[in-house]
Design a protein around this motif. Structure first.
Motif, PDB file in Angstrom:
ATOM      1  N   PHE A 144      -8.875  16.627  -3.863  1.00 26.70           N
ATOM      2  CA  PHE A 144      -7.422  17.188  -3.339  1.00 26.70           C
ATOM      3  C   PHE A 144      -6.308  16.236  -3.721  1.00 26.70           C
ATOM      4  N   ASP A 145      -5.628  16.481  -4.758  1.00 26.14           N
ATOM      5  CA  ASP A 145      -4.702  15.297  -5.356  1.00 26.14           C
ATOM      6  C   ASP A 145      -3.829  14.551  -4.296  1.00 26.14           C
ATOM      7  N   LYS A 146      -3.356  15.545  -3.188  1.00 24.85           N
ATOM      8  CA  LYS A 146      -2.370  15.026  -2.381  1.00 24.85           C
ATOM      9  C   LYS A 146      -3.133  14.011  -1.300  1.00 24.85           C
ATOM     10  N   GLY A 147      -4.314  13.946  -1.304  1.00 22.78           N
ATOM     11  CA  GLY A 147      -5.116  13.536  -0.368  1.00 22.78           C
ATOM     12  C   GLY A 147      -6.014  12.079  -0.798  1.00 22.78           C
ATOM     13  N   ALA A 148      -5.611  11.605  -1.627  1.00 25.19           N
ATOM     14  CA  ALA A 148      -6.317   9.941  -2.354  1.00 25.19           C
ATOM     15  C   ALA A 148      -5.310   9.124  -1.794  1.00 25.19           C
ATOM     16  N   ILE A 149      -5.545   8.246  -1.008  1.00 26.57           N
ATOM     17  CA  ILE A 149      -4.366   7.386  -0.327  1.00 26.57           C
ATOM     18  C   ILE A 149      -4.696   5.908  -0.504  1.00 26.57           C
ATOM     19  N   PHE A 150      -3.995   5.153  -1.083  1.00 30.68           N
ATOM     20  CA  PHE A 150      -4.030   3.747  -0.932  1.00 30.68           C
ATOM     21  C   PHE A 150      -3.161   3.225   0.249  1.00 30.68           C
ATOM     22  N   ILE A 151      -3.361   2.161   1.285  1.00 29.90           N
ATOM     23  CA  ILE A 151      -2.832   1.626   2.192  1.00 29.90           C
ATOM     24  C   ILE A 151      -2.548   0.215   1.548  1.00 29.90           C
ATOM     25  N   LYS A 152      -1.135  -0.217   1.662  1.00 28.55           N
ATOM     26  CA  LYS A 152      -0.640  -1.488   1.134  1.00 28.55           C
ATOM     27  C   LYS A 152      -0.109  -2.200   2.240  1.00 28.55           C
ATOM     28  N   LEU A 153      -0.298  -3.491   2.083  1.00 26.10           N
ATOM     29  CA  LEU A 153       0.278  -4.480   2.676  1.00 26.10           C
ATOM     30  C   LEU A 153       0.964  -5.483   1.939  1.00 26.10           C
ATOM     31  N   ASP A 154       2.528  -5.390   1.943  1.00 25.73           N
ATOM     32  CA  ASP A 154       3.395  -6.182   1.129  1.00 25.73           C
ATOM     33  C   ASP A 154       2.987  -6.107  -0.316  1.00 25.73           C
ATOM     34  N   ASN A 155       2.641  -4.706  -0.639  1.00 25.44           N
ATOM     35  CA  ASN A 155       2.372  -4.042  -2.107  1.00 25.44           C
ATOM     36  C   ASN A 155       0.817  -4.749  -2.444  1.00 25.44           C
ATOM     37  N   VAL A 156       0.037  -5.157  -1.634  1.00 23.27           N
ATOM     38  CA  VAL A 156      -1.403  -5.507  -1.749  1.00 23.27           C
ATOM     39  C   VAL A 156      -2.159  -4.467  -1.335  1.00 23.27           C
ATOM     40  N   THR A 157      -3.037  -3.796  -2.086  1.00 18.98           N
ATOM     41  CA  THR A 157      -3.740  -2.567  -1.691  1.00 18.98           C
ATOM     42  C   THR A 157      -4.804  -3.175  -0.670  1.00 18.98           C
ATOM     43  N   VAL A 158      -4.832  -2.566   0.558  1.00 20.69           N
ATOM     44  CA  VAL A 158      -6.070  -3.141   1.516  1.00 20.69           C
ATOM     45  C   VAL A 158      -6.997  -2.163   1.993  1.00 20.69           C
TER      46      VAL A 158
END
Length: 289
Positions: free
Chosen positions: A193-207
């Motif tokens: 699902f294209d819309k469902g692959a998500i990075f979460i970032k802190l100050d633009n750093v992927t965490v």
């Protein structure tokens, strides 16, 4: 005489008959025709390639339905034999049809029958996990920590970053790291699902990373986690809420996920956001040398 034979259009009605008893071996066996009957012609061709039937004289008495996760790993989605007169030999024939896979896994709810048979077939019971579910009926208001942002994984651009993050999140001595080929393989699947692959970032750093895949029109959250040094800061709850919002905004009626039965922290997180336990399962694993 008995043998394994491929599923074709000419014997698919025979498969329908024995598929009615698919829960005999395990209540968690998937129902092939729930997916097959809702697929297009091309999808049906590929689905039939992943089923082998057991033929005894002129009667079909069993089957195995599997999925190739990659070129080394096959996952059994459903397996069952109706004739108990020589059951171990029958199951050996079905499992033997996957001999080109060095790793075979099967997830099921245990009972006395399948524990005995799987053990005799060389499977080992590995980790247990809970399957949880939640209705998509309303958005959940949760505080999002400052400087946290979310972004969709872009195909043909973010595969290397996703591979790195997933390996960091799930790093342990028992897990074989994934590679870029595994990410591309995942992106090519029907469930992606294209819309469902998500990075979460802190100050633009992927965490962290979390993903929704779609199976039988149900949103399933997979590959969910936060890198260890960023845990216990509320980022996991924020990411989970974001994924739930995606499911609601795309009109999914429910969301499901799985959690290791020993992962108490994650279990409490899911329960706190309204998930309920649907079933407890175990992963069985066999390595072909």
């Amino acid at each position: 005489m008995y043998k394994s034979t491929s599923l074709r259009l000419k014997n698919i009605d025979d498969f329908r008959k024995i598929n009615h008893f698919n829960s005999n071996f395990s209540l968690s066996n998937k129902n092939f025709f729930e997916e097959y009957d809702n697929s297009n012609i091309i999808q049906k061709i590929f689905l039939r390639r992943n089923v082998n039937l057991l033929l005894k004289e002129n009667d079909y008495i069993g089957y195995i339905w599997f999925q190739k996760l990659n070129k080394y790993h096959s996952s059994i989605k459903s397996i069952n034999v109706l004739d108990n007169s020589n059951s171990i030999s029958f199951y050996k024939v079905l499992i033997g049809s996957l001999s080109n896979s060095s790793l075979i896994t099967y997830e099921c709810e245990d009972n006395e029958v399948n524990i005995n048979i799987l053990s005799k077939l060389g499977f080992k019971r590995m980790k247990g996990f809970f399957e949880l579910e939640k209705k998509c009926n309303e958005h959940v208001n949760i505080f999002v920590p400052e400087k946290i942002t979310f972004s969709i994984v872009k195909k043909d651009k973010d595969e290397k970053a996703r591979c790195f993050i997933q390996n960091e999140i799930f790093k342990n001595d028992d897990r074989i790291p994934i590679n870029i080929e595994d990410i591309y393989y995942d992106e090519a699947q029907e469930y992606y699902f294209d819309k469902g692959a998500i990075f979460i970032k802190l100050d633009n750093v992927t965490v962290g990373y979390g993903q929704i895949i779609v199976e039988n029109q149900i949103a399933n959250i997979v590959n969910f986690g936060i890198i260890e040094k960023y845990r216990k800061e509320g980022y996991g709850k924020a990411l989970l809420r974001f994924l739930l919002d995606i499911a609601i905004d795309n009109n999914f009626s429910e969301v499901s996920l799985r959690v290791d039965s020993n992962n108490i922290v994650a279990y409490k997180l899911y329960i706190s956001l309204g998930f309920n336990v649907k079933k407890e399962l175990y992963t069985w694993q066999r390595t072909n040398v």
